[in-house]
Design an enzyme around this catalytic site. Structure first.
Site, PDB file in Angstrom:
ATOM      1  N   LYS A 281       0.982  -1.168  -0.037  1.00  0.00           N
ATOM      2  CA  LYS A 281       0.092   0.097   0.019  1.00  0.00           C
ATOM      3  C   LYS A 281       0.946   1.123   0.076  1.00  0.00           C
ATOM      4  CE  LYS A 281      -3.321   2.388   2.728  1.00  0.00           C
ATOM      5  NZ  LYS A 281      -3.989   2.546   3.983  1.00  0.00           N
TER       6      LYS A 281
ATOM      7  N   THR B 217      -6.349   3.919  10.405  1.00  0.00           N
ATOM      8  CA  THR B 217      -5.656   4.196  11.569  1.00  0.00           C
ATOM      9  C   THR B 217      -5.675   3.166  12.751  1.00  0.00           C
ATOM     10  OG1 THR B 217      -7.055   5.783  11.880  1.00  0.00           O
ATOM     11  CG2 THR B 217      -4.980   6.646  11.135  1.00  0.00           C
TER      12      THR B 217
HETATM   13  C1  LIG Z   1     -15.919  -1.200   9.255  1.00  0.00           C
HETATM   14  C2  LIG Z   1     -14.628  -1.347   9.773  1.00  0.00           C
HETATM   15  C3  LIG Z   1     -13.332  -1.180   9.050  1.00  0.00           C
HETATM   16  C4  LIG Z   1     -12.247  -1.272   9.392  1.00  0.00           C
HETATM   17  N1  LIG Z   1     -11.033  -1.016   8.652  1.00  0.00           N
HETATM   18  C5  LIG Z   1      -9.804  -0.905   9.245  1.00  0.00           C
HETATM   19  C6  LIG Z   1      -8.485  -0.592   8.333  1.00  0.00           C
HETATM   20  O1  LIG Z   1      -8.571  -0.613   7.104  1.00  0.00           O
HETATM   21  N2  LIG Z   1      -7.566  -0.402   9.091  1.00  0.00           N
HETATM   22  C7  LIG Z   1      -7.218  -0.706  10.494  1.00  0.00           C
HETATM   23  O2  LIG Z   1      -6.190  -0.488  10.758  1.00  0.00           O
HETATM   24  N3  LIG Z   1      -8.353  -0.710  11.140  1.00  0.00           N
HETATM   25  C8  LIG Z   1      -9.687  -0.866  10.605  1.00  0.00           C
HETATM   26  N4  LIG Z   1     -10.720  -1.142  11.564  1.00  0.00           N
HETATM   27  C9  LIG Z   1     -10.518  -1.545  12.928  1.00  0.00           C
HETATM   28  C10 LIG Z   1      -9.910  -2.901  13.127  1.00  0.00           C
HETATM   29  O3  LIG Z   1     -10.867  -3.738  12.363  1.00  0.00           O
HETATM   30  C11 LIG Z   1      -9.812  -3.060  14.568  1.00  0.00           C
HETATM   31  O4  LIG Z   1      -9.162  -2.070  14.999  1.00  0.00           O
HETATM   32  C12 LIG Z   1      -9.161  -4.403  14.885  1.00  0.00           C
HETATM   33  O5  LIG Z   1      -9.611  -5.589  14.026  1.00  0.00           O
HETATM   34  C13 LIG Z   1      -9.153  -4.718  16.224  1.00  0.00           C
HETATM   35  O6  LIG Z   1     -10.246  -5.216  16.611  1.00  0.00           O
HETATM   36  P1  LIG Z   1     -10.436  -5.904  18.158  1.00  0.00           P
HETATM   37  O7  LIG Z   1      -9.243  -6.868  18.365  1.00  0.00           O
HETATM   38  O8  LIG Z   1     -10.267  -4.486  19.214  1.00  0.00           O
HETATM   39  O9  LIG Z   1     -11.755  -6.443  18.255  1.00  0.00           O
HETATM   40  P2  LIG Z   1     -12.432  -7.750  17.556  1.00  0.00           P
HETATM   41  O10 LIG Z   1     -11.781  -8.062  16.302  1.00  0.00           O
HETATM   42  O11 LIG Z   1     -13.599  -7.472  17.758  1.00  0.00           O
HETATM   43  O12 LIG Z   1     -11.940  -8.805  18.762  1.00  0.00           O
HETATM   44  C14 LIG Z   1     -12.685  -8.821  20.060  1.00  0.00           C
HETATM   45  C15 LIG Z   1     -12.451 -10.141  20.727  1.00  0.00           C
HETATM   46  O13 LIG Z   1     -13.047 -10.061  21.815  1.00  0.00           O
HETATM   47  C16 LIG Z   1     -13.582 -11.294  22.193  1.00  0.00           C
HETATM   48  N5  LIG Z   1     -14.571 -11.335  22.924  1.00  0.00           N
HETATM   49  C17 LIG Z   1     -15.579 -10.354  22.925  1.00  0.00           C
HETATM   50  N6  LIG Z   1     -16.514 -10.542  24.280  1.00  0.00           N
HETATM   51  C18 LIG Z   1     -16.261 -11.493  24.784  1.00  0.00           C
HETATM   52  C19 LIG Z   1     -16.581 -12.304  25.851  1.00  0.00           C
HETATM   53  N7  LIG Z   1     -17.654 -12.137  26.471  1.00  0.00           N
HETATM   54  N8  LIG Z   1     -16.056 -13.563  26.114  1.00  0.00           N
HETATM   55  C20 LIG Z   1     -14.875 -13.730  25.560  1.00  0.00           C
HETATM   56  N9  LIG Z   1     -14.245 -13.122  24.636  1.00  0.00           N
HETATM   57  C21 LIG Z   1     -14.930 -12.214  24.088  1.00  0.00           C
HETATM   58  C22 LIG Z   1     -13.915 -11.736  20.646  1.00  0.00           C
HETATM   59  O14 LIG Z   1     -14.198 -13.173  20.720  1.00  0.00           O
HETATM   60  C23 LIG Z   1     -12.779 -11.489  20.118  1.00  0.00           C
HETATM   61  O15 LIG Z   1     -11.802 -12.350  20.141  1.00  0.00           O
HETATM   62  C24 LIG Z   1     -11.905  -1.083  10.962  1.00  0.00           C
HETATM   63  C25 LIG Z   1     -13.094  -1.284  11.700  1.00  0.00           C
HETATM   64  C26 LIG Z   1     -14.141  -1.294  11.204  1.00  0.00           C
HETATM   65  C27 LIG Z   1     -15.377  -1.507  12.223  1.00  0.00           C
END
Ligand SMILES: Cc1cc2nc3c(=O)[nH]c(=O)nc-3n(C[C@H](O)[C@H](O)[C@H](O)COP(=O)(O)OP(=O)(O)OC[C@H]3O[C@@H](n4cnc5c(N)ncnc54)[C@H](O)[C@@H]3O)c2cc1C
Length: 496
Positions: A79, A345
């Site tokens: 990218k 980001t």
């Molecule tokens: C539409 C969209 C587009 C995006 N595009 C980009 C991008 O292009 N570039 C970028 O840098 N970021 C992007 N992001 C952000 C990126 O997806 C997230 O920052 C990244 O995936 C991190 O997600 P996370 O690990 O915080 O949450 P998640 O991936 O949701 O993980 C949450 C975890 O918590 C666990 N969990 C939740 N509740 C419980 C429970 N009760 N018990 C046990 N486990 C639980 C789940 O099982 C999972 O393992 C985007 C986000 C969205 C919404």
């Protein structure tokens, strides 16, 4: 004597959870500390987040992950930046590269030289003076050759990658370094009755997992930081009104572009992120403007290639937690906030969040000054990114409907207003502490949205136009020739 933390519990196994697990397992390689990660297969992950910014190199380097291993494991493509189509006006396109424009001439920065020429009646396209932009436009890619003598050839790049494959890769890395993964759904959280500190989480099967430091990576659920510790969420939707995304994966029908595509639509914008094995697409929109069905229909019209998944709706509110570090809990990833994916980001903010945690790693006294500093830095960093993203909306002149007109007319945060005012006057680029996006990125936006300063600085005004013209023509030619040395991205990927 200071008591060290012996046990960390990471709640969540998405990108945030496994990045934290990998980095902490590396950081504590030589110190005995137990790290346990809990994730629920039933709940799963958010399943999006596939474009990054160049900071990811540092993260992978910290973990000693080779670029080649990373690219192979995650089906990554390169990218060089983002192409913005229809954002300024319909049928207008501009590019945000991870790179600078031109070279200083007679000690005056290139943009001011360019501006001087504009004011003198010589029309040059600023994008012609950025090698990365030109390489990207031709769908080529080459790694930067640091031995070359000209800074013109220096640019940065990031990746598009499959986030679930990256999490898998990091899981393997972390488990090899002793991180214990526990599969199961957390149903309750126990707090100390006098301090409110988190003591343990309990799973559906009754298993209790206790710890001393808890990292909330539970995504939008915010299981600890929100549901348990009730930390306030600062809502920024008055500036960033998109609150839904429809995500859809499709087959590749053309060679992957070495850039992300973003095009403005009726109620928001659509992304296209090409990986080696598929394309990620999504429509980020405001639910006040169109319905879910309309958004899905629009997304399907604007994607090509067979569908590999069904359209999936994700709800969000742009904003951040007032505090990321509360008592003995640190929030990372979506649990800590979300600024919509316009400049990709979030993963980078996870990374810098981990860095702050490591730099200010607490002991059992949980020093309130250290905690306050982590929160101050996070708040500042988020606000800087927020301002950069707001600029994309504020500067639009799409004029197509009330949604876009209101965005163009809105009042923006004072920090952004100050930057815009300074730039409009004489091209001054104000840079505050902890900016994720540097001057060249801001320039690409101002230029893309045709915001031109009223005048250039005196140093530029004093330059001789004929000499400037000669140097600028030379730079432009050097870039045109440089582009031809780069293979297509497809050729480059096959070669590695
Ligand atoms: C539409 C969209 C587009 C995006 N595009 C980009 C991008 O292009 N570039 C970028 O840098 N970021 C992007 N992001 C952000 C990126 O997806 C997230 O920052 C990244 O995936 C991190 O997600 P996370 O690990 O915080 O949450 P998640 O991936 O949701 O993980 C949450 C975890 O918590 C666990 N969990 C939740 N509740 C419980 C429970 N009760 N018990 C046990 N486990 C639980 C789940 O099982 C999972 O393992 C985007 C986000 C969205 C919404």
């Amino acid at each position: 004597m200071v008591q060290q933390i012996q046990k960390i519990v990471i709640v969540g196994g998405g990108t945030a959870g496994w990045m934290a697990a990998a980095a902490l397992s590396k950081f504590f390689e030589s110190r005995k500390i137990s790290i346990q990660l809990v994730e629920s297969d039933d709940i799963g992950t958010v399943g999006v987040g596939e474009a990054t910014v160049p900071g990811i190199h540092q993260f992978n380097r910290y973990l000693d992950i080779s670029e080649l291993d990373f690219i192979k494991a995650t089906q990554a493509t390169f990218k060089l930046g983002i192409e913005f189509k229809d954002w300024f006006k319909q049928e207008h396109t501009f590019f945000h590269p991870f790179a600078d424009y031109g070279l200083p001439i007679n000690g005056v920065n290139f943009y001011q030289c360019w501006l001087k020429m504009q004011k003198s009646g010589y029309v040059y396209d600023l994008e012609d003076f950025c090698l990365a932009t030109q390489i990207a436009k031709q769908r080529r890619f080459a790694q930067v050759d640091h031995d070359l003598e000209t800074p013109l050839a220096l640019y940065n790049y990031a990746y598009h990658f499959d986030a679930s494959l990256y999490a898998k890769f990091l899981r393997n890395y972390a488990e090899q370094r002793g991180v214990i993964r526990q599969q199961g759904k957390i149903v309750s959280v126990a707090q100390n009755s006098s301090t409110g500190f988190i003591e343990s989480v309990t799973l559906t099967d009754g298993q209790v997992i206790s710890g001393q430091l808890f990292i909330d990576c539970s995504g939008f659920a915010g299981l600890l930081i929100d549901k348990t510790l009730k930390t306030e969420y600062i809502n920024w939707s008055k500036w960033l009104p998109c609150d839904r995304a429809i995500a859809l994966q499709t087959e590749n029908v053309e060679d992957a572009t070495p850039y992300t595509s973003s095009f403005a639509l009726t109620a928001g914008w659509q992304w296209k992120i090409p990986l080696q094995h598929r394309v990620g697409n999504g429509y980020v929109y405001s639910s006040n403007v169109i319905s879910e069905d309309e958004a899905i229909e629009s997304l399907l019209i604007n994607t090509s290639g067979a569908k590999l998944t069904s359209p999936r709706v994700i709800k969000f509110t742009a904003g951040m937690r007032k505090n990321f570090f509360v008592k003995n809990c640190v929030a990372l990833g979506l649990a800590s906030g979300f600024l919509e994916p316009l400049e990709s980001t979030s993963i980078s903010l996870i990374q810098t969040g981990i860095t702050k945690l490591i730099n200010y790693f607490p002991d059992m006294s949980f020093d309130s000054k250290k905690i306050a500093e982590v929160n101050r830095l996070n708040e500042m960093e988020y606000s800087r990114v927020r301002d950069f993203i707001i600029l994309h909306y504020k500067a639009n002149q799409r004029n197509v409907n009330d949604f876009w007109k209101a965005l163009a007319a809105m009042d923006v945060p004072e920090t952004l207003q100050n930057k815009m005012t300074a730039f409009k006057k004489d091209g001054t680029l104000i840079s505050y502490e902890l900016e994720s996006f540097q001057d060249a990125s801001w320039l690409s936006m101002y230029n893309g949205f045709k915001i031109t300063p009223e005048q250039c600085i005196p140093d530029a005004n004093n330059l001789d136009v004929t000499k400037l013209k000669q140097v600028m023509e030379k730079i432009k030619l050097a870039i045109q020739q440089g582009v031809l040395h780069a293979p297509t991205q497809k050729e480059f990927l096959s070669s590695i």
